[in-house]
Design a protein around this motif. Sequence first.
Motif, PDB file in Angstrom:
ATOM      1  N   GLY A   1     -51.532 118.931 -40.374  1.00  0.00           N
ATOM      2  CA  GLY A   1     -51.853 120.182 -41.034  1.00  0.00           C
ATOM      3  C   GLY A   1     -51.155 120.269 -42.370  1.00  0.00           C
ATOM      4  N   THR A   2     -49.851 120.030 -42.352  1.00  0.00           N
ATOM      5  CA  THR A   2     -49.036 120.059 -43.554  1.00  0.00           C
ATOM      6  C   THR A   2     -47.997 118.947 -43.475  1.00  0.00           C
ATOM      7  OG1 THR A   2     -47.382 121.556 -42.570  1.00  0.00           O
ATOM      8  CG2 THR A   2     -49.249 122.581 -43.720  1.00  0.00           C
ATOM      9  N   ILE A   3     -47.309 118.723 -44.571  1.00  0.00           N
ATOM     10  CA  ILE A   3     -46.103 117.899 -44.571  1.00  0.00           C
ATOM     11  C   ILE A   3     -44.940 118.841 -44.325  1.00  0.00           C
ATOM     12  CG2 ILE A   3     -44.591 116.421 -45.945  1.00  0.00           C
ATOM     13  CD1 ILE A   3     -47.069 115.502 -47.492  1.00  0.00           C
ATOM     14  N   SER A   4     -44.315 118.720 -43.175  1.00  0.00           N
ATOM     15  CA  SER A   4     -43.232 119.650 -42.844  1.00  0.00           C
ATOM     16  C   SER A   4     -42.040 118.948 -42.207  1.00  0.00           C
ATOM     17  CB  SER A   4     -43.740 120.750 -41.906  1.00  0.00           C
ATOM     18  OG  SER A   4     -44.325 120.195 -40.744  1.00  0.00           O
ATOM     19  N   ARG A   5     -42.084 117.632 -42.091  1.00  0.00           N
ATOM     20  CA  ARG A   5     -40.970 116.844 -41.554  1.00  0.00           C
ATOM     21  C   ARG A   5     -41.081 115.435 -42.131  1.00  0.00           C
ATOM     22  NH1 ARG A   5     -44.570 117.988 -37.702  1.00  0.00           N
ATOM     23  NH2 ARG A   5     -43.330 119.715 -36.932  1.00  0.00           N
ATOM     24  N   PRO A   6     -40.015 114.644 -42.095  1.00  0.00           N
ATOM     25  CA  PRO A   6     -40.109 113.265 -42.598  1.00  0.00           C
ATOM     26  C   PRO A   6     -41.232 112.504 -41.902  1.00  0.00           C
ATOM     27  CG  PRO A   6     -37.811 113.866 -42.269  1.00  0.00           C
ATOM     28  CD  PRO A   6     -38.632 114.982 -41.688  1.00  0.00           C
ATOM     29  N   ILE A   7     -41.833 111.566 -42.626  1.00  0.00           N
ATOM     30  CA  ILE A   7     -43.043 110.905 -42.134  1.00  0.00           C
ATOM     31  C   ILE A   7     -42.786 110.114 -40.858  1.00  0.00           C
ATOM     32  CG2 ILE A   7     -42.685 108.903 -43.643  1.00  0.00           C
ATOM     33  CD1 ILE A   7     -46.056 110.484 -42.519  1.00  0.00           C
ATOM     34  N   ASP A   8     -41.589 109.510 -40.702  1.00  0.00           N
ATOM     35  CA  ASP A   8     -41.361 108.747 -39.475  1.00  0.00           C
ATOM     36  C   ASP A   8     -41.309 109.665 -38.263  1.00  0.00           C
ATOM     37  OD1 ASP A   8     -38.959 109.798 -40.411  1.00  0.00           O
ATOM     38  OD2 ASP A   8     -37.768 108.029 -39.898  1.00  0.00           O
ATOM     39  N   TRP A   9     -40.721 110.840 -38.429  1.00  0.00           N
ATOM     40  CA  TRP A   9     -40.701 111.801 -37.320  1.00  0.00           C
ATOM     41  C   TRP A   9     -42.112 112.313 -37.016  1.00  0.00           C
ATOM     42  CZ3 TRP A   9     -36.846 112.868 -34.009  1.00  0.00           C
ATOM     43  CH2 TRP A   9     -35.575 112.436 -34.361  1.00  0.00           C
ATOM     44  N   GLU A  10     -42.919 112.475 -38.046  1.00  0.00           N
ATOM     45  CA  GLU A  10     -44.300 112.930 -37.827  1.00  0.00           C
ATOM     46  C   GLU A  10     -45.094 111.865 -37.074  1.00  0.00           C
ATOM     47  OE1 GLU A  10     -46.832 115.417 -37.312  1.00  0.00           O
ATOM     48  OE2 GLU A  10     -45.703 116.169 -39.037  1.00  0.00           O
ATOM     49  N   MET A  11     -44.947 110.622 -37.461  1.00  0.00           N
ATOM     50  CA  MET A  11     -45.685 109.557 -36.792  1.00  0.00           C
ATOM     51  C   MET A  11     -45.181 109.323 -35.380  1.00  0.00           C
ATOM     52  SD  MET A  11     -46.317 106.831 -39.914  1.00  0.00           S
ATOM     53  CE  MET A  11     -47.489 105.863 -38.955  1.00  0.00           C
ATOM     54  N   ASP A  12     -43.925 109.646 -35.115  1.00  0.00           N
ATOM     55  CA  ASP A  12     -43.351 109.458 -33.781  1.00  0.00           C
ATOM     56  C   ASP A  12     -43.834 110.481 -32.764  1.00  0.00           C
ATOM     57  OD1 ASP A  12     -41.900 107.147 -34.181  1.00  0.00           O
ATOM     58  OD2 ASP A  12     -40.090 108.182 -34.806  1.00  0.00           O
ATOM     59  N   ARG A  13     -44.553 111.497 -33.173  1.00  0.00           N
ATOM     60  CA  ARG A  13     -45.042 112.525 -32.253  1.00  0.00           C
ATOM     61  C   ARG A  13     -46.315 112.028 -31.554  1.00  0.00           C
ATOM     62  NH1 ARG A  13     -46.566 117.340 -34.980  1.00  0.00           N
ATOM     63  NH2 ARG A  13     -46.209 118.501 -33.051  1.00  0.00           N
ATOM     64  N   PHE A  14     -46.155 110.978 -30.751  1.00  0.00           N
ATOM     65  CA  PHE A  14     -47.300 110.312 -30.126  1.00  0.00           C
ATOM     66  C   PHE A  14     -48.075 111.230 -29.191  1.00  0.00           C
ATOM     67  CE2 PHE A  14     -43.516 109.422 -27.566  1.00  0.00           C
ATOM     68  CZ  PHE A  14     -43.932 109.739 -26.283  1.00  0.00           C
ATOM     69  N   TRP A  15     -47.435 112.223 -28.609  1.00  0.00           N
ATOM     70  CA  TRP A  15     -48.116 113.177 -27.728  1.00  0.00           C
ATOM     71  C   TRP A  15     -49.060 114.082 -28.509  1.00  0.00           C
ATOM     72  CZ3 TRP A  15     -43.020 112.834 -28.977  1.00  0.00           C
ATOM     73  CH2 TRP A  15     -42.495 113.836 -29.792  1.00  0.00           C
ATOM     74  N   HIS A  16     -48.916 114.097 -29.829  1.00  0.00           N
ATOM     75  CA  HIS A  16     -49.735 114.956 -30.680  1.00  0.00           C
ATOM     76  C   HIS A  16     -50.782 114.162 -31.453  1.00  0.00           C
ATOM     77  CE1 HIS A  16     -50.785 118.217 -33.427  1.00  0.00           C
ATOM     78  NE2 HIS A  16     -50.515 117.422 -34.450  1.00  0.00           N
TER      79      HIS A  16
END
Length: 258
Positions: free
Chosen positions: A167-182
């Motif tokens: 939706g937006t950039i709201s956290r570092p990209i590695d943490w965003e990519m690590d949200r595998f459940w999402h």
Amino acid sequence: MNSDLNVTVISFTDSPRRERVNANLSALGLPWRYFDAIRIPPAHLPQYDEAQSVRFWGRTLSRSEIGCAASHIAVLDKLAASHEETWTLVIEDDVALDPAFDYKALVALCRTAGLGFLRLYARHMPRLRNVTWLGQRELIRFKKAPMGTQAYLISSSKARAFIGSLGTISRPIDWEMDRFWHNDLYNYALFPFPCIELTTASSIKKQAESDKRSTAFDKMVWFAWKSKEAGRRLAANLRLLRQDRAIRTSFEHHPLEF
């Protein structure tokens, strides 16, 4: 073997690392190109949301963190636009790939396992599962965030899934990519990793360049959100046990070695 594999290197145009990258990748025999790193996301891509960052990350992101996220998202957005199932090995320019490793064979690994995303490096070694042995290496699955976007293989369909989850950039990209459940980027990896991160000065400033911090209300929202995320992660890990077994069975019928 026609693997449809190419390599994209995220690097600033004036990076002194490019001379080493040229020498490293020219020995691989794979098509590769640079993606000139950007500092702000183009208008058609998800934008940085400072309020969301403070509420769901605890602080604002630095300009470097925003640029890093924007660069990876732009690379994946271009891959997502492909009408064919293609594969891209995305690396950052502080990574050295093993020139003796058969990177084309990774596509066969992913197709046999039914995967569209494979990590080739991780900053941390959190809890993980051994899925199967592949000769001298093993296919593992991280249960929690391994962090880092130094090197990963991704298909065009998984790139579309990831871009669609943003939706937006709201956290570092590695943490965003690590949200595998999402985002369905399940954290499978080949270990030992076929690449290393070189000891160089990072271009990412970890400290936010703004003094804006979360309020007491923001902290309450963050705690509730983190609790919900933990529950979703646990549920996803339980669901993935079945996939782990299916992958193991696939390699029993179609063995691969690395």
